[in-house]
Design an enzyme around this catalytic site. Structure first.
Site, PDB file in Angstrom:
ATOM      1  CB  SER A   7      81.832  51.351  42.066  1.00  0.00           C
ATOM      2  OG  SER A   7      82.086  51.867  40.772  1.00  0.00           O
ATOM      3  CG  HIS A  32      77.402  50.738  41.680  1.00  0.00           C
ATOM      4  ND1 HIS A  32      76.054  51.043  41.749  1.00  0.00           N
ATOM      5  CD2 HIS A  32      78.024  51.859  41.221  1.00  0.00           C
ATOM      6  CE1 HIS A  32      75.876  52.302  41.363  1.00  0.00           C
ATOM      7  NE2 HIS A  32      77.043  52.816  41.030  1.00  0.00           N
ATOM      8  CG  ASP A  34      79.519  53.659  38.462  1.00  0.00           C
ATOM      9  OD1 ASP A  34      78.422  54.128  38.809  1.00  0.00           O
ATOM     10  OD2 ASP A  34      80.394  53.280  39.261  1.00  0.00           O
ATOM     11  CG  MET A  36      80.231  57.365  33.589  1.00  0.00           C
ATOM     12  SD  MET A  36      81.766  57.995  34.264  1.00  0.00           S
ATOM     13  CE  MET A  36      81.640  57.373  35.953  1.00  0.00           C
ATOM     14  CG  HIS A  65      74.822  55.000  38.649  1.00  0.00           C
ATOM     15  ND1 HIS A  65      75.786  55.609  39.449  1.00  0.00           N
ATOM     16  CD2 HIS A  65      73.942  55.979  38.313  1.00  0.00           C
ATOM     17  CE1 HIS A  65      75.491  56.891  39.578  1.00  0.00           C
ATOM     18  NE2 HIS A  65      74.396  57.153  38.895  1.00  0.00           N
ATOM     19  CG  MET A  67      76.108  58.508  36.063  1.00  0.00           C
ATOM     20  SD  MET A  67      77.706  58.290  36.845  1.00  0.00           S
ATOM     21  CE  MET A  67      77.873  56.509  36.700  1.00  0.00           C
ATOM     22  CG  MET A 136      74.747  60.759  42.305  1.00  0.00           C
ATOM     23  SD  MET A 136      75.727  59.278  41.960  1.00  0.00           S
ATOM     24  CE  MET A 136      77.407  59.873  42.029  1.00  0.00           C
ATOM     25  CG  ASP A 174      77.460  56.000  43.395  1.00  0.00           C
ATOM     26  OD1 ASP A 174      78.631  55.651  43.648  1.00  0.00           O
ATOM     27  OD2 ASP A 174      76.939  55.918  42.262  1.00  0.00           O
TER      28      ASP A 174
HETATM   29  C1  DX5 Z   1      80.724  58.104  40.195  1.00  0.00           C
HETATM   30  C2  DX5 Z   1      80.169  56.703  40.254  1.00  0.00           C
HETATM   31  C3  DX5 Z   1      80.524  55.960  41.480  1.00  0.00           C
HETATM   32  C4  DX5 Z   1      82.014  55.758  41.665  1.00  0.00           C
HETATM   33  C5  DX5 Z   1      82.278  55.646  43.120  1.00  0.00           C
HETATM   34  O1  DX5 Z   1      80.153  58.792  39.153  1.00  0.00           O
HETATM   35  O2  DX5 Z   1      78.751  56.732  40.186  1.00  0.00           O
HETATM   36  O3  DX5 Z   1      79.832  54.724  41.553  1.00  0.00           O
HETATM   37  O4  DX5 Z   1      82.499  54.628  41.016  1.00  0.00           O
HETATM   38  O5  DX5 Z   1      83.657  55.594  43.302  1.00  0.00           O
HETATM   39  P1  DX5 Z   1      84.343  55.896  44.693  1.00  0.00           P
HETATM   40  O6  DX5 Z   1      83.809  54.900  45.678  1.00  0.00           O
HETATM   41  O7  DX5 Z   1      85.793  55.711  44.402  1.00  0.00           O
HETATM   42  O8  DX5 Z   1      83.993  57.299  45.076  1.00  0.00           O
HETATM   43 ZN    ZN Z   2      77.620  54.810  40.553  1.00  0.00          ZN
END
Ligand code: DX5
Ligand code: ZN
Length: 216
Positions: A7, A32, A34, A36, A65, A67, A136, A174
């Site tokens: 990620s 990956h 993310d 947000m 991903h 969010m 998650m 994740d």
């Molecule tokens: C959290 C993200 C994850 C995050 C994982 O909301 O969806 O993908 O980056 O990070 P680690 O591996 O540090 O928990």
């Molecule tokens: Zn993620």
């Protein structure tokens, strides 16, 4: 062997090009990414322009991903930015089937993400239409959180559902994945391990990715 999806939320953004180069040389098969919005989750990360540039820096699978609320407004833009897989959260989609059809009609693979409190049974009537489930194992919004142990039970339930129906849906885990818990996660039935902090905060990310991949 599991697919490893580092990620980039945990990457060094001042040296994103170098970080992509490192991942390209590693055994990681996916990136990956993310996204947000500060509404669905209490944090804001990066968006389209950053993903567009990451796309130029790799030929590996870009696993995006979302969010965010109202993902249907942005699905086409993320496809244009280079997403290969687009994952939306079940908790924000009132018309999930429509969202999934939209993603697939745009030529991407479709994923559904479920928060730690969302039962696996909620996937029962959509699982046959999707390519992947993002389970998650932390509450979404931040990297570096602790793995919620009950996720192991949920992986087993989901594995059972997928196998019983003879489906080919990937289970992606994740949040909070480490070298210590990766073995148990894969043994429970996971196909894809997302790892942010474990990879990017490691002394030797390439070696860490290889170790994560070799867990089973
Ligand atoms: C959290 C993200 C994850 C995050 C994982 O909301 O969806 O993908 O980056 O990070 P680690 O591996 O540090 O928990
Ligand atoms: Zn993620």
């Amino acid at each position: 062997m599991p697919i490893i999806a580092p990620s980039l939320l945990a990457a060094d953004f001042l040296h994103l090009g170098d970080q992509c180069k490192m991942l390209n040389e590693s055994e990681a098969e996916w990136f990956h990414l993310d996204v947000m919005d500060g509404r669905f989750v209490p944090n804001i990360s990066f968006g389209l322009p950053v993903i567009e540039q990451i796309r130029q820096a790799t030929t590996k699978v870009c696993d995006v991903h979302l969010m965010i609320v109202e993902p249907e407004k942005y699905a086409e833009a993320f496809r244009n930015a280079g997403a290969d897989i687009l994952t939306v959260h079940i908790e924000v989609c009132q018309h999930l089937h429509r969202n999934i059809e939209q993603i697939k009609s745009l030529g991407m693979k479709a994923g559904v993400a479920v928060n730690p409190h969302t039962p696996i049974s909620f996937l029962g009537d959509i699982i046959q239409d999707i390519h992947l489930v993002n389970l998650m194992s932390v509450n979404p919004g931040f990297g570096g959180q602790k793995f919620i142990d009950y996720t192991i039970e949920k992986i087993k339930q989901l594995r059972k559902m997928i196998n019983e129906r003879g489906l080919n849906v990937l289970i992606e885990i994740d949040g909070g994945v480490t070298l210590e818990n990766a073995g148990v996660i894969v043994e429970a039935g996971a196909d894809v391990l997302i790892a942010g902090s474990t990879v990017f905060k490691s002394e030797d990310p390439i070696a860490t990715i290889a170790q994560l991949r070799a867990v089973s």
